[in-house]
Scaffold this active site. Structure first.
Site, mmCIF file in Angstrom:
data_model
loop_
_atom_site.group_PDB
_atom_site.id
_atom_site.type_symbol
_atom_site.label_atom_id
_atom_site.label_comp_id
_atom_site.label_asym_id
_atom_site.label_seq_id
_atom_site.Cartn_x
_atom_site.Cartn_y
_atom_site.Cartn_z
ATOM 1 N N CYS A 167 3.084 5.854 2.247
ATOM 2 C CA CYS A 167 3.867 5.517 1.369
ATOM 3 C C CYS A 167 3.249 5.141 0.033
ATOM 4 O O CYS A 167 4.019 4.948 -0.895
ATOM 5 C CB CYS A 167 4.828 4.337 1.761
ATOM 6 N N HIS A 305 9.308 -2.036 -3.312
ATOM 7 C CA HIS A 305 9.261 -0.837 -2.280
ATOM 8 C C HIS A 305 10.281 -1.060 -1.342
ATOM 9 O O HIS A 305 10.853 0.062 -1.187
ATOM 10 C CB HIS A 305 7.743 -1.282 -1.594
ATOM 11 N N LYS A 335 15.092 2.689 -2.889
ATOM 12 C CA LYS A 335 15.402 3.494 -1.806
ATOM 13 C C LYS A 335 16.655 3.615 -1.571
ATOM 14 O O LYS A 335 17.132 4.068 -0.571
ATOM 15 C CB LYS A 335 14.302 3.062 -0.803
ATOM 16 N N HIS A 340 13.646 6.567 2.183
ATOM 17 C CA HIS A 340 12.087 6.495 1.640
ATOM 18 C C HIS A 340 11.669 7.851 1.464
ATOM 19 O O HIS A 340 11.424 8.539 2.710
ATOM 20 C CB HIS A 340 11.576 5.717 2.941
ATOM 21 N N PHE A 397 4.065 -0.009 -0.774
ATOM 22 C CA PHE A 397 3.098 -0.545 0.298
ATOM 23 C C PHE A 397 3.132 0.601 1.450
ATOM 24 O O PHE A 397 4.160 1.054 1.915
ATOM 25 C CB PHE A 397 3.718 -1.952 0.775
ATOM 26 N N PHE A 399 1.883 1.837 5.398
ATOM 27 C CA PHE A 399 1.031 1.776 6.687
ATOM 28 C C PHE A 399 -0.408 1.825 6.477
ATOM 29 O O PHE A 399 -0.889 2.795 5.650
ATOM 30 C CB PHE A 399 1.500 2.846 7.564
#
Lengths: 411, 85
Positions: A167, A305, A335, A340, A397, A399
Site C-alpha cells: 500500500c 490512509h 478510499k 483501496h 501505511f 503491510f
C-alpha cells in the site's frame, strides 16, 4: 545541494473516473466507485467480500504492438497515465532520453493476471506445458513491469526505482522521486503506481478477516473509514502518475506547477508485519514535518490512509492527534470513494488532493454517518466545503510495517 | 505440408500474432518490421504448435542464430518437417 521539487503534471485512472473532470464530479457529488465483485471463475465464489473498487471508464489503449507485447493489464494502466502526464507536460523525446529524467513506478506484485496464466501451465495435463509459457510472460508479470514498460515506451534512460511495498508502493515512488531531484541525482522523475483488477488480493485480505463483508448488497456504502459501522477494507484497482521536476527548470520552461513536494517521511515499525503501530506512524508524520521545515499548524488537510479496518483507523487517528494536538487539520479518507487501490493508492490520493487544492474545496469521507468515538479526537471534514488548501499531507501505511507521509504545498 | 502451405500458415501467424501483414519473403524481419528476439521465441512456439512436436534447445538456438528472413524461416521449417527419428 537541496533543490525545490514541484509537481507539473498528474493523471489518474481510478474507480471514480479517469479524467480530472470525472474525478472532481465524483468527489463533489459523493459518487462511489465500489461495485459488485466480478465472477472470475476461480476465487470469487469463495471470497466473503463481494465488492471491489472497479475502474469503469472506457479507456482506449492505443499502444503499438511493439509496446503491448510486454505489457500485462497493470502496465497498460501505468503506461496510459504516464502517456497523459508526458503529453500534459509537453516533454520532448530529448528530455525523456536525457538521462536526467528517471522513473519511480511500482505495483503490488506485477501482473497477477499473467502470473495466474503461468501457474495454470504447471497444473496443465497437456504435454506441452513448458512450451506454453510465453516468452514475454515474465516481462509482463515481473514486479518492475510497470517501470520498465514506461521506460521502453518513452525512451527514458535515467534511473529506475520500482518500489513494491504493497500500500505504500506509489507514495514511496513519489517520495523517492522527490529525493532524487532534491539531492541532484536527477532533474525530473515520473512517479506513481498501478494495480490491476485482481481477486487474489481480495482473497488475501479476506482470509485475514480485513475485508468488508456486510455491504455486499449495497457496495457504495462501503468502505466506511472512521465510521462506527465500518467492517473492513474494499480492494480496488487503478493507476496514478505525477511528474516531479526541479523547480528552477520547471519555472524556466514555463511549466504549470500543480504543487510543491515539501516533505517526505518514511520509516518502518520495526516489528509486526500486519498491525499498524501508533509510534511508527507518529514518527513518520514528524519526520515529514521536519523534512518540510513546517510546524503541525501549517497543515490544512490530511488525506488519511484510512482503509476502514477496525484498528487501522483508530491507530491513525491517535497518531494524527499525537502530532497535531487538539486542533488537527481536516481529515478525510479518500478510499471511501474508491476502495483501496493498493499499489496506486498513494499516487491517486495525492492527485485527488492536488485537484482539491487547485479547486479550493475539500471532500468529506464518504459513508461517515456516525463517527467511531475512538476516532473522534481528530477533526473530520464535516461536509463538502470550499476551503483554500495551502498544505496537504498524504498518509499511507503498508503491510510490512512501512509508513509514508508526503507533504505538498500549493504555490 | 508443401512449402506453399507452410508459407500460408506462417504468413497467417505473422499477421495474427505479430501484426506484420504481407512481409516480403526476403525482408530482413528485424530491420523492416521490428521483429525482435522475443518475437522469434514466440514464433518458435507457434512452429511447435504447427508441427505438433517440441523442438530441441539446439534446434531453437540454430534458428535464433541464423534466421533473418521469411524464406529462411520456411527453409528451417522444411528441414524440421520430417518426423523426428
Amino acid at each position: 545541494m537541496e533543490r525545490r521539487v514541484v509537481i507539473t503534471a498528474a493523471s489518474a485512472i481510478s474507480p471514480i473516473g479517469h479524467t480530472r473532470d470525472e474525478i472532481l464530479h465524483s468527489l463533489q457529488n459523493g459518487v462511489s466507485g465500489v461495485q459488485p465483485l466480478r465472477d472470475d471463475g476461480l476465487l470469487s465464489d469463495h471470497i466473503h467480500s463481494q465488492v471491489f473498487g472497479t475502474v469503469s471508464a472506457d479507456i482506449p489503449f492505443d499502444f503499438e504492438r511493439k509496446y503491448r507485447k510486454t505489457m500485462g493489464p497493470v502496465a497498460f494502466y501505468a503506461c496510459q497515465v504516464v502517456k497523459e502526464v508526458v503529453e500534459q507536460a509537453g516533454l520532448s523525446p530529448e528530455q525523456l532520453g536525457s538521462g536526467r529524467l528517471g522513473v519511480a513506478f511500482g505495483s503490488t506484485h506485477g501482473s497477477p493476471t499473467v502470473q495466474r496464466g503461468i501457474y495454470e501451465t504447471f497444473f496443465s495435463k497437456s504435454g506441452k506445458r513448458f512450451a506454453s509459457i510465453g516468452a514475454v510472460d515474465y516481462l509482463k508479470s515481473m514486479v518492475h513491469t510497470t517501470a520498465v514498460n514506461i521506460t521502453k515506451m518513452f525512451g527514458i534512460t535515467g534511473r529506475v526505482i520500482s518500489s513494491s511495498t504493497a500500500c505504500t508502493t506509489s507514495s514511496q515512488s513519489i517520495g523517492f522521486g522527490y529525493e532524487m531531484i532534491r539531492y541532484g541525482m536527477q532533474d525530473a522523475m515520473i512517479c506513481g503506481g498501478a494495480d490491476e483488477y485482481d481477486t487474489t488480493t481480495v482473497a488475501v485480505f479476506d482470509n485475514l478477516l480485513a475485508c468488508s463483508t456486510a455491504f455486499n448488497d449495497t457496495p457504495s456504502k462501503t468502505p466506511r473509514p472512521f465510521d462506527a459501522d465500518r467492517d473492513g477494507l474494499v480492494v480496488g484497482e487503478g493507476a496514478g502518475a505525477v511528474l516531479l521536476e526541479d523547480y528552477e527548470s520547471a519555472r524556466h520552461r514555463g511549466a504549470d506547477i500543480l504543487g510543491e513536494v515539501v516533505g517526505f517521511g518514511c520509516n518502518n515499525n520495526g516489528g509486526d508485519l500486519i498491525f499498524p503501530n501508533v509510534d511508527g506512524i507518529t514518527a513518520t508524520l514528524k519526520i515529514a514535518l521536519a523534512d518540510a521545515r513546517l510546524d503541525p499548524g501549517d497543515v490544512d488537510f490530511i488525506s488519511a490512509h484510512a482503509t476502514a479496518t477496525k484498528m487501522g483507523d483508530v491507530i491513525e487517528s491517535q497518531a494524527i492527534r499525537n502530532v497535531f494536538g487538539e486542533t488537527t487539520p481536516m481529515v478525510s479518507g479518500l478510499k471511501s470513494y474508491m476502495g483501496h487501490t493498493m499499489g496506486s493508492c498513494g499516487a491517486i490520493e495525492t492527485i485527488l488532493s492536488l485537484y482539491m487544492m487547485a479547486e479550493g474545496f475539500v471532500a468529506p469521507t464518504l459513508n461517515l454517518d456516525s463517527i467511531d468515538p475512538r476516532c473522534a479526537m481528530i477533526r473530520h471534514t464535516p461536509g463538502l466545503a470550499d476551503y483554500p488548501l495551502k498544505v496537504v499531507g498524504v498518509q499511507n501505511f503498508a503491510f510490512g510495517g512501512v509508513n509514508t507521509c508526503l507533504l505538498i504545498r500549493k504555490m | 505440408m508443401t512449402r506453399d502451405e507452410i508459407r500460408d500458415r506462417v504468413l497467417t501467424i505473422f499477421a495474427e500474432e505479430f501484426e506484420i501483414v504481407g512481409p516480403g519473403l526476403d525482408d530482413d524481419l528485424r530491420e523492416a518490421h521490428g521483429f525482435d528476439s522475443i518475437d522469434a521465441i514466440e514464433l518458435l512456439r507457434e512452429i511447435e504448435d504447427m508441427l505438433g512436436f517440441e523442438l530441441s534447445q539446439e534446434q531453437k538456438k540454430r534458428a535464433m542464430d541464423n534466421i533473418r528472413t521469411l524464406n529462411q524461416i520456411l527453409d528451417y521449417i522444411a528441414g524440421l518437417a520430417p518426423e523426428p527419428a
